[in-house]
Design a protein around this motif. Structure first.
Motif, short mmCIF file in Angstrom:
data_model
loop_
_atom_site.label_atom_id
_atom_site.label_comp_id
_atom_site.label_asym_id
_atom_site.label_seq_id
_atom_site.Cartn_x
_atom_site.Cartn_y
_atom_site.Cartn_z
N ILE A 1 0.85 -1.19 0.00
CA ILE A 1 0.00 0.00 0.00
C ILE A 1 0.88 1.24 0.00
CG2 ILE A 1 -1.86 1.20 1.28
CD1 ILE A 1 -2.55 -1.60 0.14
N CYS A 2 0.48 2.24 -0.73
CA CYS A 2 1.22 3.50 -0.79
C CYS A 2 1.35 4.09 0.62
CB CYS A 2 0.50 4.48 -1.71
SG CYS A 2 1.17 6.16 -1.66
N PRO A 3 2.54 4.61 0.97
CA PRO A 3 2.74 5.06 2.36
C PRO A 3 2.20 6.44 2.67
CG PRO A 3 4.74 5.44 1.11
CD PRO A 3 3.77 4.76 0.17
N TYR A 4 1.60 7.10 1.72
CA TYR A 4 1.24 8.50 1.97
C TYR A 4 -0.20 8.67 2.44
CZ TYR A 4 5.80 9.69 0.12
OH TYR A 4 7.14 9.79 -0.06
N CYS A 5 -1.10 9.15 1.58
CA CYS A 5 -2.38 9.62 2.12
C CYS A 5 -3.34 8.48 2.46
CB CYS A 5 -3.02 10.62 1.16
SG CYS A 5 -3.95 9.89 -0.18
N GLY A 6 -4.45 8.83 3.07
CA GLY A 6 -5.40 7.85 3.55
C GLY A 6 -6.21 7.15 2.47
N CYS A 7 -5.99 7.49 1.18
CA CYS A 7 -6.71 6.81 0.10
C CYS A 7 -6.44 5.31 0.13
CB CYS A 7 -6.28 7.34 -1.27
SG CYS A 7 -6.89 8.99 -1.65
N GLY A 8 -5.21 4.94 0.53
CA GLY A 8 -4.87 3.52 0.62
C GLY A 8 -4.73 2.83 -0.72
N CYS A 9 -4.09 3.50 -1.68
CA CYS A 9 -3.91 2.90 -3.02
C CYS A 9 -2.90 1.76 -2.98
CB CYS A 9 -3.37 3.95 -3.98
SG CYS A 9 -4.45 5.35 -4.18
N GLY A 10 -3.15 0.76 -3.80
CA GLY A 10 -2.21 -0.33 -3.95
C GLY A 10 -1.07 0.07 -4.88
N LYS B 1 -3.99 3.11 -10.92
CA LYS B 1 -3.58 4.53 -11.01
C LYS B 1 -2.92 4.94 -9.68
CE LYS B 1 -6.10 5.42 -14.82
NZ LYS B 1 -5.87 4.18 -15.57
N ASN B 2 -1.95 5.81 -9.77
CA ASN B 2 -1.35 6.41 -8.58
C ASN B 2 -1.02 7.86 -8.86
OD1 ASN B 2 0.07 3.30 -8.36
ND2 ASN B 2 -0.89 4.13 -6.55
N CYS B 3 -1.03 8.66 -7.84
CA CYS B 3 -0.59 10.05 -8.03
C CYS B 3 0.93 10.08 -8.01
CB CYS B 3 -1.20 10.96 -6.97
SG CYS B 3 -0.40 10.83 -5.36
N ILE B 4 1.48 11.26 -8.19
CA ILE B 4 2.95 11.35 -8.32
C ILE B 4 3.67 10.91 -7.04
CG2 ILE B 4 3.03 13.83 -7.71
CD1 ILE B 4 5.26 13.90 -10.02
N LYS B 5 3.04 11.11 -5.90
CA LYS B 5 3.69 10.65 -4.66
C LYS B 5 3.76 9.12 -4.65
CE LYS B 5 1.18 12.90 -1.52
NZ LYS B 5 0.33 13.82 -2.27
N GLY B 6 2.64 8.49 -5.00
CA GLY B 6 2.62 7.03 -5.03
C GLY B 6 3.59 6.45 -6.04
N LYS B 7 3.74 7.13 -7.18
CA LYS B 7 4.65 6.63 -8.22
C LYS B 7 6.11 6.74 -7.81
CE LYS B 7 1.64 7.64 -12.12
NZ LYS B 7 1.22 8.70 -13.01
N TYR C 1 -6.09 14.43 -2.21
CA TYR C 1 -6.63 13.05 -2.28
C TYR C 1 -6.91 12.73 -3.74
CZ TYR C 1 -7.18 13.81 2.67
OH TYR C 1 -6.92 14.10 3.98
N PRO C 2 -5.87 12.66 -4.56
CA PRO C 2 -6.08 12.57 -6.00
C PRO C 2 -6.94 11.37 -6.42
CG PRO C 2 -3.78 12.96 -5.50
CD PRO C 2 -4.46 12.69 -4.20
N LEU C 3 -6.83 10.26 -5.69
CA LEU C 3 -7.58 9.08 -6.15
C LEU C 3 -9.03 9.11 -5.69
CD1 LEU C 3 -6.63 6.78 -8.04
CD2 LEU C 3 -4.82 8.26 -7.20
N ILE C 4 -9.37 9.90 -4.68
CA ILE C 4 -10.78 10.11 -4.35
C ILE C 4 -11.34 11.15 -5.32
CG2 ILE C 4 -12.45 10.83 -2.59
CD1 ILE C 4 -10.65 9.71 -0.49
#
Ligand code: SF4
Length: 674
Positions: free
Chosen positions: A9-18, A43-49, A173-176
């Motif tokens: 899981i991405c370590p940043y926001c609470g969206c909890g993206c894989g 999909k991931n935002c730039i932080k997740g990528k 919260y880019p993915l929300i």
């Protein structure tokens, strides 16, 4: 050597993206999409990528450090933990405090609160949610019985009207925001209440209510007044599922819409358009965050939002509700696990009954039964402070005062992954493992419990937070109570103590997307939507409560004529401990840019890119000016991720009970060129 792909899981926001981490020779070398993950569908935002660069940045803590003759020197684990144990053995329960963070896993947080209560016999434990959603919990508990997101982030796209209050959702919260965009593509109307014309206002909102900072209650009361005047309330829902309607109606009957326009700065016709659209929606969804919650009047703001949803029947179905967006990867879990002064795990109030209950669970005696101190009270009053994964020197209000108070501590322990601004002041610094170096679980914004996998080994002597705490507890004579050997073993104990998690097994969490609590039994699939038939209040009803507008703790005057507010940007996360050590993100936004209104800039002779000084009653900072028409005259905005231009040097500690929320989003400042 072959590449290996490990999902986590991405370590940043609470969206909890894989994400899928790419591993080569025991080192993470990239991030790939996790297409099957239901939250972000690849999909991931730039932080997740870019969620791995910082692991290998300079400054990772790899060995314990102990202060000797005024400077921190490398030491063995034995020496560091023995020193801490000696200090802790000799301190009164009310003189020690524990500060933690939603960056830590559920297992880390569970063990920390157990340590505070079982070993130190104190409820002096709190986390950064004090600065985000300490207003959410009392507001939503008193109205609907629980301070959680009631729909799932996936179901947001089912809404046909989405009211976003106080959050620049596209950046934070880019993915929300992607779900909101999907709803909009399907015909939903998107209303945004935000003082700034953010990228969300410009590209996602159909209606932007550009309200004066801190006037949310007045805006929402005006919306409710319009709804009642036009007979758009949901009578059936009000009758069957709420109480307190007559009192609310009476309260609003004398409410003056002209006054509301003057207070909020929002033209009456725009407020009416928003109110009618929300009231007429089949599924109205409210999403909010810090712009609403991080105020001394945050409770009133959120109560008003809950009232709005209740009188229009917008609860109990997917894509409805009043939904707090939590900032951290473990933004929900760091409430669930009880590392806070007023709740034992599972939101059991810190009182005699809960103390007895947990004495039974843990097989101990003498657990604390009174609420402990909150974050800033501990920073001010405790002689020994143990800080795990948090950085109060950047994230707490009134930085200069925080620095003085931390400098006066008899003993300060910091457990973190980098040498943070707070760690520099510590007597002992303990090197912690990051999320991919330990495994465990986190619970994101929509109550989604997910498993994070251990991907690589921690550097040199760094250890998981939970393991460090267990070793310390063992040294202090609590071997049996802290004999956990893995995150899975800790999760088993969590399931026993936290009823919302009782049906979730560590094994079941291997599946993509995890499980949303409440999950009462092992064959239960988890809960997408809360309050379907009744609310979490004692009588199962939604409790309507009048909320009054009150002016912020500090307002502009002749000496400090500008309103200062702050927030996050897409490329950075909280105090920047991780994102500012990620080259790609730092290249995008290397420093704090202060948004000032173009006319204000002209009046002061300030041009784009010039250096300016901002000063409040508490301190001053230097930063770079960015004049823009996206912010109202008299208002100044800056991101708070940058310690060298620390926004919280300016903000004030003013915070009242019961939330003790500082007035983060609003203070008065003056500005000069240079
Ligand atoms: Fe990570 Fe949040 Fe971006 Fe998803 S939206 S990739 S969880 S920072």
């Amino acid at each position: 050597m072959q590449l290996e792909y490990v999902s986590t899981i991405c370590p940043y926001c609470g969206c909890g993206c894989g994400i899928n981490l790419v591993v080569k020779d025991g080192r993470i070398v990239g991030v790939e999409p996790w297409k099957e993950h239901p939250v972000n569908e690849g999909k991931n935002c730039i932080k997740g990528k870019n969620a791995y660069d910082f692991l290998y940045a300079d400054g990772r803590l790899k060995r314990p450090l102990v202060k000797e003759n005024g400077s921190l020197k490398e030491a063995s684990w034995g020496k560091a933990l023995t020193l801490i144990s000696e200090k802790l053995r000799n301190v009164e329960p009310n003189s020690v405090g524990f500060i933690n963070s939603g960056r830590c896993t559920n297992e880390d947080l569970y063990v920390l609160q157990k340590f505070a209560r079982v070993v130190m016999k104190t409820n002096n434990i709190d986390n950064a949610s004090r600065f985000c959603h300490s207003t959410t919990v009392p507001a939503l508990v008193s109205t609907v019985g629980s301070g959680v997101m009631s729909t799932s982030e996936i179901s947001v796209e089912e809404a046909d009207c989405i009211f976003i209050a106080g959050v620049n959702i596209k950046e934070t919260y880019p993915l929300i925001s992607r779900r909101v965009q999907r709803a909009r593509d399907n015909g939903a109307k998107v209303i945004l209440a935000d003082p700034r014309a953010t990228v969300t206002a410009r590209t996602l909102a159909d209606t932007h209510l550009s309200l004066n900072p801190g006037t949310d209650v007045a805006l929402v009361n005006a919306m409710m007044k319009i709804i009642l005047d036009e007979g758009l309330e949901d009578r059936d829902f009000i009758e069957k599922r709420t109480k307190g309607f007559e009192e609310l109606k009476n309260h609003l009957s004398s409410f003056n819409l002209n006054d509301a326009e003057k207070v909020t700065g929002v033209p009456a016709e725009e407020t009416e358009e928003a109110a009618v659209a929300y009231a007429k929606a089949k599924k109205g969804c409210i999403l909010y965050n810090a712009g609403v919650a991080q105020h001394s009047a945050g409770i009133e703001n959120i109560v008003a939002l809950a009232d709005l949803a209740l009188i229009t029947g917008n609860y109990g179905r997917p894509g409805t509700g009043v939904n707090p967006l939590r900032g951290h990867i473990n933004g929900e879990g760091f409430g669930d696990m009880g590392p806070v002064p007023v709740f034992y795990p599972g939101f059991r109030a810190a009182n005699k009954e809960s103390a007895k209950l947990f004495e039974g669970y843990w097989g101990v005696e003498g657990l604390p039964s009174l609420a402990g101190m909150t974050y800033m009270d501990m920073v001010e009053k405790c002689s020994i402070l143990y800080v795990m994964g948090a950085n109060p020197m950047v994230s707490a209000p009134d930085t200069n005062r925080v620095k003085t108070m931390l400098g006066e501590k008899a003993f300060l322990v910091v457990q973190d992954i980098f040498m943070t601004e707070t760690a520099e002041l510590a007597d002992v610094v303990l090197p912690a493992a990051t999320w991919v170096e330990k495994g465990g679980t986190t619970t994101g914004v929509d109550r989604r419990v997910q498993r994070i996998n251990k991907v690589v080994e921690p550097p040199r002597e760094a250890k998981p937070d939970w393991e460090i705490l267990c070793k310390l507890a063992q040294i202090m004579g609590f071997e049996e109570k802290f004999s956990f050997g893995s995150p899975g073993e800790i999760f088993e104990e969590i399931r026993v103590c936290v009823p919302q998690y009782s049906g979730i097994t560590y094994d079941k969490l291997k599946e993509a997307g995890g499980i949303q609590w409440p999950c009462p039994s092992e064959d239960h699939p988890g809960t997408d939507t809360m309050f379907v038939e009744k609310f979490g209040t004692s009588d199962g009803l939604g409790h309507l409560q009048p909320a009054d507008y009150k002016s912020p703790a500090e307002v502009p005057d002749e000496e400090f004529p500008y309103i200062f507010t702050n927030g996050r940007v897409m490329f950075h996360y909280h105090s920047g401990t991780m994102t500012r050590k990620t080259e790609r993100l730092t290249n995008e936004v290397p420093t704090a840019l202060v948004e000032i209104n173009s006319d204000d800039a002209k009046e002061k002779g300030i041009k784009n890119g010039e250096r300016i000084t901002l000063e409040s009653r508490r301190g001053q900072i230097a930063a770079i000016a960015r004049p823009t028409d996206n912010i109202g005259k008299g208002t100044i905005f800056m991101p708070w991720h940058f310690s060298e231009s620390g926004a919280n040097v300016l903000t004030g500690p003013s915070a009242g009970p019961p939330s003790k929320m500082p007035e983060f989003k609003l203070c008065a400042v003056k500005m000069r060129k240079g």
